[in-house]
Design a protein around this motif. Structure first.
Motif, PDB file in Angstrom:
ATOM      1  N   LYS A 207      -5.233 -95.018  55.997  1.00 55.72           N
ATOM      2  CA  LYS A 207      -3.957 -94.970  55.290  1.00 55.72           C
ATOM      3  C   LYS A 207      -4.172 -94.732  53.801  1.00 55.72           C
ATOM      4  CE  LYS A 207      -1.723 -98.174  58.526  1.00 55.72           C
ATOM      5  NZ  LYS A 207      -1.034 -99.490  58.662  1.00 55.72           N
TER       6      LYS A 207
ATOM      7  N   ASN B  45      -2.886 -96.137  51.093  1.00 57.95           N
ATOM      8  CA  ASN B  45      -3.130 -97.317  50.261  1.00 57.95           C
ATOM      9  C   ASN B  45      -4.519 -97.901  50.499  1.00 57.95           C
ATOM     10  OD1 ASN B  45      -2.282 -98.064  52.873  1.00 57.95           O
ATOM     11  ND2 ASN B  45      -1.661-100.089  52.183  1.00 57.95           N
ATOM     12  N   HIS B  46      -5.026 -97.755  51.723  1.00 58.97           N
ATOM     13  CA  HIS B  46      -6.373 -98.229  52.011  1.00 58.97           C
ATOM     14  C   HIS B  46      -7.420 -97.287  51.421  1.00 58.97           C
ATOM     15  CE1 HIS B  46      -4.924-100.771  55.679  1.00 58.97           C
ATOM     16  NE2 HIS B  46      -4.731-101.371  54.515  1.00 58.97           N
TER      17      HIS B  46
END
Length: 304
Positions: free
Chosen positions: A8, A10-11
């Motif tokens: 993802k 944000n990861h």
């Protein structure tokens, strides 16, 4: 938690931010070792990382043997060896590169214990990166410390082993796992510094501690350990090891740049060549899907 196969956004930002923190950490270690021995610096780091936080964070849900294994390998062994490697003469920039051999160790151990087998593309990418490590080893006689290189390789192996124990521990929060891991490592390193350094050396070091050394300890404990390893543990539990581990190859980029800027470390041609191969291996790993797709397309066209 079932590992995801797509990273993802944000990861992705979190893992990149963690790599920057860890890359700069080698500079902090260098300054910390100006005031303390490797064993005393490790003991102080473990003490501040564990206390008083261990009284507020629950013990991870796992058999004690897994928590002990995580603490011993991820912290006591890894940082005991890493700090010793830098103390014995391997520069911060090179240390940040050499320790990335943990990528190969982690993939091999994950395949052995968790059937988390890396693809052929990731294996090829890892072999490309290993050429860079070979270049470092080939330049031992040109200012590189052989003892420092060996200790740093042992640190890489310890980190990889710690990653395997991390996967076996169900912590309510990654930070709790880090704090309890440091608590496990603390008595081991206290014994080491008492036996090897001795009380008189320890007391003298504490009496003459400098501002740069204090700043280095703050960075090592609260940024590299709490923030960095907290994020790292969460990422390892959310994604396959072979997907996350290759990002650590970004650490030497930050390590080399920060060493050149803050320590004036020379970026010789062989260091740049070693970095090139390490980064090429990373690119090969991260672009696995695109490379595989392109290869299949080219194969289909060739067979038409």
């Amino acid at each position: 938690m079932v590992p995801n196969n797509t990273l993802k956004a944000n990861h992705l930002f979190l893992v990149l931010f963690t790599m920057v923190i860890w890359g700069m950490n080698f500079i902090a270690i260098y300054f910390g070792l100006k005031g303390f021995s490797p064993f005393l610096l490790s003991a102080i780091r473990f003490a501040l990382a564990a206390l008083p936080w261990v009284f507020f964070l629950p013990r991870p849900k796992a058999p004690v043997k897994y928590i002990l294994g995580y603490g011993i390998f991820t912290f006591a062994c890894q940082f005991g060896f890493l700090f010793s490697g830098i103390y014995l003469g391997l520069s911060p920039g090179l240390s940040s590169l050499v320790v990335q051999v943990q990528v190969f160790f982690s993939m091999a151990l994950a395949a052995l214990f968790f059937n988390d087998r890396p693809s052929l593309w990731k294996i090829i990418g890892s072999l490309i990166s290993f050429i860079g490590i070979g270049i470092v080893a080939a330049n031992v006689d040109t200012g590189t410390s052989l003892a420092g290189l060996i200790f740093t390789l042992l640190a890489a192996l310890s980190w990889a082993a710690g990653n395997m124990f991390s996967k076996k521990v169900d912590a309510q929060s990654p930070l709790a796992l880090v704090v309890w891991g440091n608590l496990v490592a603390l008595p081991f390193m206290v014994v080491m510094t008492l036996v090897i350094d001795g009380p008189s050396v320890i007391w003298s070091s504490l009496q003459h501690v400098s501002i740069p050394t204090i700043a280095a300890i703050i960075y090592i404990v609260y940024l590299s350990t709490h923030l960095g390893y907290g994020a790292w543990g969460g990422l390892l539990n959310s994604y396959p090891t072979a997907m996350i581990v290759p990002f650590t190859l970004l650490v030497p980029v930050v390590g080399f740049l920060s060493s050149a800027i803050f320590l004036g470390e020379d970026l010789t041609s062989w260091k740049l060549a070693a970095s090139f191969f390490v980064m090429a291996g990373l690119a090969f790993n991260l672009l696995e899907r695109q490379i595989s797709t392109l290869t299949k397309k080219l194969t289909r066209k060739a067979n038409q």
